[in-house]
Design an enzyme around this catalytic site. Structure first.
Site, PDB file in Angstrom:
ATOM      1  N   GLU A  36      -1.187   7.944  43.967  1.00 38.55           N
ATOM      2  CA  GLU A  36      -1.950   6.706  43.870  1.00 38.55           C
ATOM      3  C   GLU A  36      -0.907   5.599  43.696  1.00 38.55           C
ATOM      4  O   GLU A  36      -0.053   5.693  42.805  1.00 38.55           O
ATOM      5  CB  GLU A  36      -2.882   6.759  42.654  1.00 38.55           C
ATOM      6  CG  GLU A  36      -3.825   5.588  42.660  1.00 38.55           C
ATOM      7  CD  GLU A  36      -4.702   5.493  41.410  1.00 38.55           C
ATOM      8  OE1 GLU A  36      -4.736   6.441  40.613  1.00 38.55           O
ATOM      9  OE2 GLU A  36      -5.339   4.433  41.260  1.00 38.55           O
ATOM     10  N   ARG A 261       2.054  20.709  35.331  1.00 37.99           N
ATOM     11  CA  ARG A 261       2.839  19.472  35.405  1.00 37.99           C
ATOM     12  C   ARG A 261       4.207  19.694  34.790  1.00 37.99           C
ATOM     13  O   ARG A 261       4.332  20.399  33.794  1.00 37.99           O
ATOM     14  CB  ARG A 261       2.168  18.363  34.585  1.00 37.99           C
ATOM     15  CG  ARG A 261       0.872  17.887  35.109  1.00 37.99           C
ATOM     16  CD  ARG A 261       0.295  16.858  34.141  1.00 37.99           C
ATOM     17  NE  ARG A 261       0.836  15.533  34.375  1.00 37.99           N
ATOM     18  CZ  ARG A 261       0.320  14.681  35.240  1.00 37.99           C
ATOM     19  NH1 ARG A 261      -0.725  15.004  35.958  1.00 37.99           N
ATOM     20  NH2 ARG A 261       0.855  13.491  35.390  1.00 37.99           N
ATOM     21  N   LYS A 271       2.499   7.655  34.373  1.00 36.05           N
ATOM     22  CA  LYS A 271       2.664   6.312  34.919  1.00 36.05           C
ATOM     23  C   LYS A 271       2.131   5.246  33.963  1.00 36.05           C
ATOM     24  O   LYS A 271       2.690   4.164  33.865  1.00 36.05           O
ATOM     25  CB  LYS A 271       1.937   6.208  36.258  1.00 36.05           C
ATOM     26  CG  LYS A 271       2.802   6.615  37.424  1.00 36.05           C
ATOM     27  CD  LYS A 271       2.087   6.406  38.732  1.00 36.05           C
ATOM     28  CE  LYS A 271       1.051   7.463  38.950  1.00 36.05           C
ATOM     29  NZ  LYS A 271       0.414   7.406  40.264  1.00 36.05           N
TER      30      LYS A 271
HETATM   31  P1  ATP Z   1       0.494  10.041  36.198  1.00 35.65           P
HETATM   32  O1  ATP Z   1      -0.208  10.820  35.141  1.00 35.65           O
HETATM   33  O2  ATP Z   1       1.931   9.864  35.964  1.00 35.65           O
HETATM   34  O3  ATP Z   1      -0.197   8.780  36.560  1.00 35.65           O
HETATM   35  P2  ATP Z   1      -0.781  11.146  38.413  1.00 35.65           P
HETATM   36  O4  ATP Z   1      -1.088  12.569  38.592  1.00 35.65           O
HETATM   37  O5  ATP Z   1      -1.921  10.303  38.035  1.00 35.65           O
HETATM   38  O6  ATP Z   1       0.438  10.976  37.445  1.00 35.65           O
HETATM   39  P3  ATP Z   1      -0.584  10.618  41.193  1.00 35.65           P
HETATM   40  O7  ATP Z   1      -0.036   9.441  41.881  1.00 35.65           O
HETATM   41  O8  ATP Z   1      -2.034  10.869  41.273  1.00 35.65           O
HETATM   42  O9  ATP Z   1      -0.137  10.492  39.685  1.00 35.65           O
HETATM   43  O10 ATP Z   1       0.228  11.929  41.576  1.00 35.65           O
HETATM   44  C1  ATP Z   1       0.558  12.290  42.877  1.00 35.65           C
HETATM   45  C2  ATP Z   1       0.823  13.772  42.918  1.00 35.65           C
HETATM   46  O11 ATP Z   1       1.883  14.115  42.035  1.00 35.65           O
HETATM   47  C3  ATP Z   1      -0.391  14.572  42.471  1.00 35.65           C
HETATM   48  O12 ATP Z   1      -0.564  15.644  43.370  1.00 35.65           O
HETATM   49  C4  ATP Z   1      -0.031  15.042  41.100  1.00 35.65           C
HETATM   50  O13 ATP Z   1      -0.656  16.243  40.817  1.00 35.65           O
HETATM   51  C5  ATP Z   1       1.491  15.169  41.184  1.00 35.65           C
HETATM   52  N1  ATP Z   1       2.088  14.978  39.866  1.00 35.65           N
HETATM   53  C6  ATP Z   1       1.930  13.927  39.038  1.00 35.65           C
HETATM   54  N2  ATP Z   1       2.587  14.111  37.894  1.00 35.65           N
HETATM   55  C7  ATP Z   1       3.192  15.322  37.977  1.00 35.65           C
HETATM   56  C8  ATP Z   1       4.023  16.096  37.099  1.00 35.65           C
HETATM   57  N3  ATP Z   1       4.358  15.653  35.896  1.00 35.65           N
HETATM   58  N4  ATP Z   1       4.453  17.300  37.533  1.00 35.65           N
HETATM   59  C9  ATP Z   1       4.143  17.746  38.747  1.00 35.65           C
HETATM   60  N5  ATP Z   1       3.363  17.081  39.625  1.00 35.65           N
HETATM   61  C10 ATP Z   1       2.885  15.879  39.245  1.00 35.65           C
HETATM   62 MG    MG Z   2      -3.652  10.666  39.356  1.00 36.51          MG
END
Ligand code: ATP
Ligand code: MG
Length: 563
Positions: A36, A261, A271
């Site tokens: 996102e 994660r 984020k």
């Molecule tokens: P955040 O919690 O940092 O906002 P998010 O999952 O909301 O992370 P996205 O932009 O939706 O952020 O993530 C894009 C991809 O990266 C998704 O497939 C998510 O599962 C993966 N991802 C995000 N954080 C991690 C992590 N700490 N380890 C592994 N994969 C991750």
């Molecule tokens: Mg997300």
């Protein structure tokens, strides 16, 4: 510890191998990385990128970069551009460059299809009522009074929503699934809401926006993704994704596989929290070299190869994946050990005068650029009467095992001569400002036939030929391994490390470093690996960041908290 770019096996690859053997998806493998665009990518995203793009590479498949951009309130073009740049820098190339917002028309069509099938309804309850009627983990939900509205009416209102006939929040569209479901995600989740917001891609074309869950699974299907890899928190959303795909006219049904994660000690990987650090000026932007963002790590001087190596070693599994910062640092040490040329620099200079060295004599010392790789060549470093050494390498009142310069002591200047202490000069406060020594002509490095043995070898820079350039010493951003665990009832920002950045404004170094290009990396002898800052370093006026020290001083401490 093994460092390699060979990706280890993991349970997801085992599933894919099996799918290929059984001929599933016509033996095709298609993945995607779906961020996102509401922030910069961090080390956790890097793991997901390495996984998705790595699988596509190894199975001759494809991997799309898709922006899941359904919430214009938090998303921006700046984030889109940064994400693209970071993925390319990490060394990956996407097949399709996609945006969920390009599917808004199709998504809208699928929503109408659900309404027509009696599987979605418009709801006029307030957001607050919808939330309370949803129930809890222990209590089932309550049906909305709007749940049994006629299909025609639902369609009419939904079309009115799109046409802008209603105010923000007046209606939402919900899936009609099961308010009694033990899985809260299945209790008639919201599919669309009215929001008059400008979207970076679709502009003002829409005043209704689809929810993430509805969009995400359909976007995967539209792109014919075979294996939809995501983190564990989406496990409970999978039944909803399956329900949506089973009830709309689409032939693709990607298989979702969840993994844990990546978490890292002494930092945060969310984020939202990273954005807080930026917005409240705790750091100097998303690419501050202390940030665990890809662009921060890049600016700090980490190499793409070291990050890929680290991600490979983090592995892919469903169990907790907590890694130490020292592991990441070991990855970059490993990568730079045989690449970074050696140079000499002094961070806190103190002057040494070689009293038996003539005023205008300058010897050209030939120094190897790497102790073990002769192909990296040599360079000439001038040795003059006045030199700088590091204040740390001289002690007036040293402990017994101190082998650097001290009163009455002897030390070798690396690639230079052995010098013997004579005297010090003090300022009016009694602080030592100059050390006087004599040199032993028989001890020139490489031609030493004196038979003298000294235990200490220190680096030095000619005071007349060296240049001054600021050096920034970076360390852990937080003082606690798990700053965000909420223990002690404190905020994660309460644990920011006040010493995460220490400036060395007077550092002196070999003059050859004046022409360092941004992102050139060096080993400063005895001090660590350093990089010319990507943005602040200019030709003739370099600025260096310490990437990492030569030895790991945190590893033991961190092991106590590791997985
Ligand atoms: P955040 O919690 O940092 O906002 P998010 O999952 O909301 O992370 P996205 O932009 O939706 O952020 O993530 C894009 C991809 O990266 C998704 O497939 C998510 O599962 C993966 N991802 C995000 N954080 C991690 C992590 N700490 N380890 C592994 N994969 C991750
Ligand atoms: Mg997300």
């Amino acid at each position: 510890m093994s460092h390699s770019e060979n990706t280890p096996r993991n349970f997801i690859r085992t599933i894919i191998d099996h799918d290929i053997r059984s001929g599933k998806n016509g033996k095709r493998v298609a993945t995607r990385f779906p961020p996102e665009p509401n922030g910069y990518l961090h080390i956790g995203h890097a793991k997901s990128i390495c996984l998705n793009f790595g699988i596509a590479e190894d199975y001759s498949g494809s991997c799309n970069l898709r922006f899941d951009d359904t919430n214009p309130a938090r998303e921006s073009q700046e984030f889109i551009d940064a994400i693209r740049q970071d993925i390319e820098w990490l060394g990956f190339t996407w097949n399709g460059l996609c945006q969920a917002s390009n599917y808004f028309e199709q998504l809208y069509g699928y929503a109408e299809e659900l309404i027509e099938k009696g599987l979605a309804y418009v709801d006029s309850q307030s957001a607050e009522d919808i939330r309370t009627h949803r129930g809890t983990l222990t209590e089932t939900g309550k049906d909305s009074p709007d749940r049994d509205r006629a299909i025609d009416e639902n369609l009419e209102v939904f079309r009115g929503m799109r046409a802008g006939e209603y105010a923000d929040g007046e209606w939402v569209l919900r899936a009609k699934i099961d308010m009694q479901s033990p899985n809260i995600n299945m209790r008639d989740p919201i599919l669309y809401r009215i929001r008059r917001l400008f979207h970076h891609n679709t502009g003002d074309a829409w005043c209704i926006y689809p929810m993430y869950d509805f969009t995400h699974c359909i976007s995967d299907a539209i792109e014919s993704i075979t294996h939809s890899l995501c983190t564990l928190e989406f496990e409970d959303h999978r039944p909803l994704y399956d329900w949506v795909l089973d009830h709309i006219s689409i032939d693709c049904h990607p298989q979702q596989i969840e993994f844990s994660r990546l978490e890292m000690l002494y930092t945060v990987t969310s984020k939202r929290k990273l954005s807080q650090l930026v917005v409240h000026d705790h750091v100097d932007g998303w690419d501050d070299p202390r940030m665990p963002t890809v662009s921060g790590m890049r600016r700090r001087g980490f190499t793409a190869a070291s990050i890929r190596d680290f991600c490979a070693r983090a592995g892919v599994a469903k169990s907790q994946n907590r890694m130490q910062m020292s592991e990441l640092e070991n990855s970059v040490r490993w990568d730079l050990e045989n690449k970074a040329p050696r140079v000499m620099a002094v961070l806190d200079p103190i002057k040494v005068v070689i009293t038996n060295w003539p005023e205008d004599r300058c010897d050209e010392m030939e120094c190897p650029n790497h102790p073990k790789i002769p192909e990296l060549g040599t360079r000439i470093v001038p040795f003059t009467r006045e030199l700088y050494i590091d204040r740390e390498d001289f002690m007036e009142d040293p402990p017994s095992k101190y082998f650097r310069l001290k009163p009455g002591g002897t030390v070798r200047l690396k690639y230079g001569y052995i010098i013997d202490y004579q005297d010090v000069v003090r300022d009016e406060n009694g602080m030592v400002v100059e050390i006087h020594c004599s040199y032993d002509p028989a001890t020139r490095s490489g031609q030493d036939n004196s038979g003298r043995k000294v235990k200490g070898v220190i680096q030095w820079v000619s005071a007349t030929h060296g240049i001054t350039a600021p050096v920034r010493m970076y360390d852990r951003l937080f003082t606690r391994p798990l700053p965000a665990d909420g223990k002690e009832g404190r905020e994660f920002t309460d644990y920011l490390n006040p010493e995460s950045l220490i400036l060395k404004p007077n550092a002196v170094m070999e003059s050859s470093l004046a022409s360092a290009n941004p992102e050139d990396r060096f080993q400063f002898e005895r001090l660590g690996y350093f990089v010319a800052d990507r943005h602040d370093s200019k030709a003739g006026a370099p600025v260096f960041n310490r990437i990492v020290s030569l030895r790991d001083s945190w590893g033991k401490l961190e092991q106590q908290h590791g997985a």
